[in-house]
Design a protein around this motif. Sequence first.
Motif, PDB file in Angstrom:
ATOM      1  N   ASN A  22       0.960  -1.240  -0.042  1.00  0.00           N
ATOM      2  CA  ASN A  22       0.187  -0.108  -0.172  1.00  0.00           C
ATOM      3  C   ASN A  22       0.732   1.241   0.035  1.00  0.00           C
ATOM      4  OD1 ASN A  22       1.001   0.189   2.511  1.00  0.00           O
ATOM      5  ND2 ASN A  22      -0.884   0.160   3.627  1.00  0.00           N
ATOM      6  N   SER A  31       1.788   8.379  -1.071  1.00  0.00           N
ATOM      7  CA  SER A  31       2.005   8.775  -2.648  1.00  0.00           C
ATOM      8  C   SER A  31       1.242  10.259  -2.545  1.00  0.00           C
ATOM      9  CB  SER A  31       1.358   8.093  -3.405  1.00  0.00           C
ATOM     10  OG  SER A  31       1.350   8.415  -4.850  1.00  0.00           O
ATOM     11  N   VAL A  38      -1.425  11.213 -11.353  1.00  0.00           N
ATOM     12  CA  VAL A  38      -2.109   9.940 -10.614  1.00  0.00           C
ATOM     13  C   VAL A  38      -2.370   8.817 -11.868  1.00  0.00           C
ATOM     14  CG1 VAL A  38      -4.387   9.065  -9.800  1.00  0.00           C
ATOM     15  CG2 VAL A  38      -3.449  11.140  -9.181  1.00  0.00           C
ATOM     16  N   PRO A  39      -2.708   9.165 -12.899  1.00  0.00           N
ATOM     17  CA  PRO A  39      -2.891   8.138 -14.199  1.00  0.00           C
ATOM     18  C   PRO A  39      -1.483   7.575 -14.367  1.00  0.00           C
ATOM     19  CG  PRO A  39      -4.053  10.044 -14.923  1.00  0.00           C
ATOM     20  CD  PRO A  39      -3.188  10.390 -13.575  1.00  0.00           C
ATOM     21  N   PHE A  41       1.092   7.059 -12.164  1.00  0.00           N
ATOM     22  CA  PHE A  41       1.509   6.280 -11.115  1.00  0.00           C
ATOM     23  C   PHE A  41       0.682   4.904 -11.211  1.00  0.00           C
ATOM     24  CE2 PHE A  41       3.864   9.741  -9.569  1.00  0.00           C
ATOM     25  CZ  PHE A  41       4.831   9.184  -8.891  1.00  0.00           C
ATOM     26  N   GLU A  42      -0.586   5.256 -11.496  1.00  0.00           N
ATOM     27  CA  GLU A  42      -1.537   3.951 -11.565  1.00  0.00           C
ATOM     28  C   GLU A  42      -1.032   2.878 -12.634  1.00  0.00           C
ATOM     29  OE1 GLU A  42      -5.514   5.453 -12.112  1.00  0.00           O
ATOM     30  OE2 GLU A  42      -5.752   5.713  -9.987  1.00  0.00           O
ATOM     31  N   GLU A  43      -0.510   3.424 -13.731  1.00  0.00           N
ATOM     32  CA  GLU A  43      -0.054   2.607 -14.833  1.00  0.00           C
ATOM     33  C   GLU A  43       1.281   2.129 -14.189  1.00  0.00           C
ATOM     34  OE1 GLU A  43       1.027   3.063 -19.477  1.00  0.00           O
ATOM     35  OE2 GLU A  43       1.238   4.718 -18.438  1.00  0.00           O
ATOM     36  N   SER A  45       2.219   1.353 -11.270  1.00  0.00           N
ATOM     37  CA  SER A  45       1.662   0.369 -10.310  1.00  0.00           C
ATOM     38  C   SER A  45       1.174  -0.993 -10.917  1.00  0.00           C
ATOM     39  CB  SER A  45       0.996   0.851  -9.106  1.00  0.00           C
ATOM     40  OG  SER A  45       1.479   1.805  -8.409  1.00  0.00           O
ATOM     41  N   LYS A  46       0.328  -0.837 -11.669  1.00  0.00           N
ATOM     42  CA  LYS A  46      -0.251  -2.124 -12.541  1.00  0.00           C
ATOM     43  C   LYS A  46       0.744  -2.892 -13.273  1.00  0.00           C
ATOM     44  CE  LYS A  46      -3.709  -3.318 -15.765  1.00  0.00           C
ATOM     45  NZ  LYS A  46      -4.948  -2.611 -16.731  1.00  0.00           N
TER      46      LYS A  46
END
Length: 427
Positions: A22, A31, A38-39, A41-43, A45-46
């Motif tokens: 987390n 974070s 945000v997009p 970092f989400e990419e 992480s995924k």
Amino acid sequence: MSEIKSVFKSGSAEAHTLLSENGYYGNYGGSFIPEILVPAFEEISKQFEVIKNDEAFWQEYCALLADYSGRPTPLTYADRLTEHFGRAKIYVKREDLNHTGAHKLNNALGQAMLAKKMGKTRIIAETGAGQHGVATATVAAKLGLSATIYMGREDMERQYANVFWMRRLGAEVVAVDYGSQTLKDAINETLRDWVSSFETTHYVLGTASGAHPFPAIVAFFQSIIGIEAKQQIIQAAGQLPSHVYACVGGGSNALGIFQAFYPHDEVQLVGVEAGGQGKESGNHAARIAYGEGMPGVAQGYKTMFLQNKDGQMHDTHSIAAGLDYVGVSPILTDLSEKGRVQFAAATDAEVIDALEVVMKTEGLIPALESTHAFAGAFQHLAESSRSDIFIINMSGRGDKDIFNVAEGLRDEEWKAFIQQKNKQYND
């Protein structure tokens, strides 16, 4: 390649037990990023979770580590250094023999491959000592990516040899001329670039700091250091070490070697920060060892920073550009509070003295950053016995530091040589 893959895979589960899913490590991490990122970092992480189980990724990565980078790096028994002190047996993990001369390629290669998986065509990075910049420029050339490296003006002047090589490798090197003109400011400028370019660009953060998931990503790719070292010391000495030492700027090489030994409480883990000109001088980068760091949020994450009560960051100082940083990995901050990692500080003078000892007894030339780890270990040798075993992570080689070392040693012949060359260029 198969040896590297089996070593990394077999040791990874144990080595990564301290990594967070987390983004928080105790009270630190997180974070804290602008909404526009945000997009991105989400990419990241995924895709990071995807590649952990991507067999094709691992085949390519491990093949490059073995055939391009030269892993595994050896664990060298420093017999003459051991004899010199007459105390603990000293072993040196030789990350200086990794391609580009430091541990930095382990992470730069993994992240550059991750960037290609995400369809990015450009990578950007910050650098202090220049080794991460060289590693990033190197993998960009190898994998066919464009690269831009941000570096503080002061760091460029004291590490110009690395600036030269980055540019020859095809990277754009951008000087950062504000603030302290060191690593902190280079990170800020890289983040500014990324805000406007993340659709085509990946930020190859070089240390185990920053917003989640970067601390986890960097620690993951660097964990090969400790996985190798653990197997090597058991083979060489038949037991685990009593102590493991690593220098700490942001924390990547320290976490790289510490992770494999983390589950073994009998192994003391020691991070050595930059004591600069000493605690009382205020000119240092010892956030934890000197007890002067305060919790704060900056550059996307929460950790201990050298700052005033209003949250304004202090200028830092170290003879080693790679340790001249105001913050520290949230993972290490948490491990320090838990008592699992101890911290020491080595002053510039202690580092120069340690460098001379290492060079003249072992014929090794560690980077000034790495020499902090040697100096920290030497501080503790008097309390050790012949049954103890020290591992010192030599995270990089020192040829990049020739100007700083010559100045620190007050080498008159080198000074005369530089003056002569300057005269030739001006005539």
